[in-house]
Write an enzyme that holds these catalytic residues in place. Structure first.
Site, short mmCIF file in Angstrom:
data_model
loop_
_atom_site.label_atom_id
_atom_site.label_comp_id
_atom_site.label_asym_id
_atom_site.label_seq_id
_atom_site.Cartn_x
_atom_site.Cartn_y
_atom_site.Cartn_z
N ASP A 1 0.85 -1.18 0.00
CA ASP A 1 0.00 0.00 0.00
C ASP A 1 0.89 1.24 0.00
O ASP A 1 2.01 1.21 0.55
CB ASP A 1 -0.92 0.00 1.23
N GLY B 1 -7.02 1.94 -5.97
CA GLY B 1 -7.65 2.88 -6.88
C GLY B 1 -7.86 4.21 -6.18
O GLY B 1 -7.67 4.33 -4.97
N ARG C 1 -16.80 11.02 -14.69
CA ARG C 1 -16.46 9.60 -14.69
C ARG C 1 -15.21 9.35 -15.52
O ARG C 1 -14.34 8.57 -15.13
CB ARG C 1 -17.65 8.79 -15.22
N THR D 1 -10.66 -3.84 -8.38
CA THR D 1 -11.01 -2.42 -8.29
C THR D 1 -12.16 -2.12 -9.26
O THR D 1 -12.13 -2.55 -10.41
CB THR D 1 -9.81 -1.53 -8.66
N THR E 1 -12.67 -9.96 -11.29
CA THR E 1 -13.64 -10.72 -10.49
C THR E 1 -15.03 -10.70 -11.13
O THR E 1 -15.85 -11.58 -10.87
CB THR E 1 -13.73 -10.18 -9.06
N ASP F 1 -22.04 -11.08 -8.15
CA ASP F 1 -23.44 -11.00 -8.59
C ASP F 1 -24.04 -12.40 -8.71
O ASP F 1 -25.19 -12.64 -8.34
CB ASP F 1 -23.52 -10.29 -9.95
N ARG G 1 -24.79 -13.77 -5.31
CA ARG G 1 -26.03 -13.18 -4.81
C ARG G 1 -27.25 -13.82 -5.49
O ARG G 1 -28.27 -14.10 -4.85
CB ARG G 1 -26.03 -11.68 -5.07
N HIS H 1 -20.36 -6.14 -14.62
CA HIS H 1 -20.59 -6.08 -13.18
C HIS H 1 -21.14 -4.68 -12.91
O HIS H 1 -20.41 -3.73 -12.62
CB HIS H 1 -19.28 -6.30 -12.41
N THR I 1 -19.16 -2.02 0.37
CA THR I 1 -19.27 -3.48 0.40
C THR I 1 -17.86 -4.05 0.48
O THR I 1 -16.95 -3.54 -0.16
CB THR I 1 -19.98 -4.04 -0.85
#
Length: 314
Positions: free
Chosen positions: A36, A80, A89, A120, A144, A149, A152, A176, A230
């Site tokens: 980090d 990130g 964005r 990220t 990932t 999803d 879930r 995602h 999350t």
């Protein structure tokens, strides 16, 4: 310890720490290296985890820097930058691209053989970015994607039909994010199609299924509204993906990859079920989907390609 059996985690925010905790508790690897920009934070997280060894077992956790990742078989990127007030964005994506460019250069130099797991967000965009920035083969850069999803989705279907979610086989594919695609046509419980058979006394109810999917799609928003972020479930997802890679399980997982022509899609990264093993992506396993689901995949790709427009990848 065998060569390339260590795991590196770049970024010790909420997601990085959740992934480290899951790896530690499940003893997925014997050595976790935390990297980090804030070295003291990484040191503190490593110390905290190490104090649990008497309850879990011998797992070495240490803070390090990029040269220390040379013996890692898998490196997770959760690092990130956050969006600034008034920032667009695209501006945010370009700043994250700059972060990933620096990370890619270090990893190509110090850990060229590692499989990279991108966590990220936006994960599909940044998986695509890392595939372009890194010199390693694209099959060794995995997002990932919709693993969370899908988890879930299976949990919600398991609750609806009153069965263990591990007996549910159903996928969320595509982005995602808001354009993700529920693949109803191949959804099964214990091998039974949810469309064609009554399962545990319950028939397929289109309206109930749509409500169920909306709950899945909005889950992150609902959680963030309550706790601010999350992290625990995605930490478990990352740990599971790493174990699949290190153990060369060749499991089929919905991860973010370049379709390279699958479903007529290319030059974008989104989630398609893939065989995952020690070398990363070994093959794509594209389910036979119906026309509505195929359209959803193309719409999802269009959303992602729109986000990529104007990004500074060179």
């Amino acid at each position: 310890m065998s060569r390339l059996s260590s795991v590196g985690i770049i970024g010790t925010g909420n997601v990085g720490v959740a992934a480290a905790y899951s790896l530690f508790q499940q003893q997925t690897t014997g050595r976790i290296i935390l990297v980090d920009r804030d070295r003291r934070r990484a040191e503190g997280e490593a110390m905290d985890l190490m104090h649990g060894q008497s309850l879990v077992g011998r797992v070495s956790v240490l803070a390090g820097d990029f040269p220390d990742l040379s013996e890692c078989g898998v490196i997770v990127i959760t690092a990130g930058v956050s969006q600034k007030p008034g920032e667009s964005r695209l501006e945010l994506l370009n700043r994250n691209t700059a972060v990933f460019r620096e990370i890619a250069a270090h990893l190509d130099h110090h850990a060229p053989d590692a499989v990279l797991v991108i966590a990220t967000n936006p994960v599909d965009i940044l998986t695509y970015v890392m595939q372009h920035l890194s010199r390693r083969p694209p099959e060794r850069v995995i997002g990932t994607g919709t693993m969370l999803d899908t988890s879930r989705f299976r949990a919600a279907l398991g609750d609806y039909y009153g069965v263990n979610p591990r007996s549910v086989h159903a996928y969320i594919m595509g982005e995602h994010g808001d354009s993700e695609v529920p693949v109803w046509s191949t959804a099964r419980v214990g091998g039974l199609s949810i469309h064609q058979q009554t399962i545990n006394g319950r028939d397929f109810d289109a309206q109930a299924m749509q409500r169920l999917f909306q709950g899945v799609k909005n889950a992150a928003y609902d959680i963030i509204a309550r706790k601010g972020y999350t992290n625990t479930a995605i930490g478990l997802v990352i740990s599971h993906l790493i174990s699949v890679i290190l153990e060369d399980q060749k499991s089929v997982l919905p991860v973010s990859v370049n379709p390279a022509g699958t479903y007529g899609l290319a030059d974008v990264c989104l989630s398609i079920p893939c065989i995952v093993g020690r070398e990363g992506i070994e093959a794509q396993v594209a389910p036979l989907i119906n026309e509505e689901e195929l359209k959803g995949m193309h719409d999802s790709a269009d959303v992602l390609k729109h986000s990529l427009q104007g990004m500074q990848l060179n």
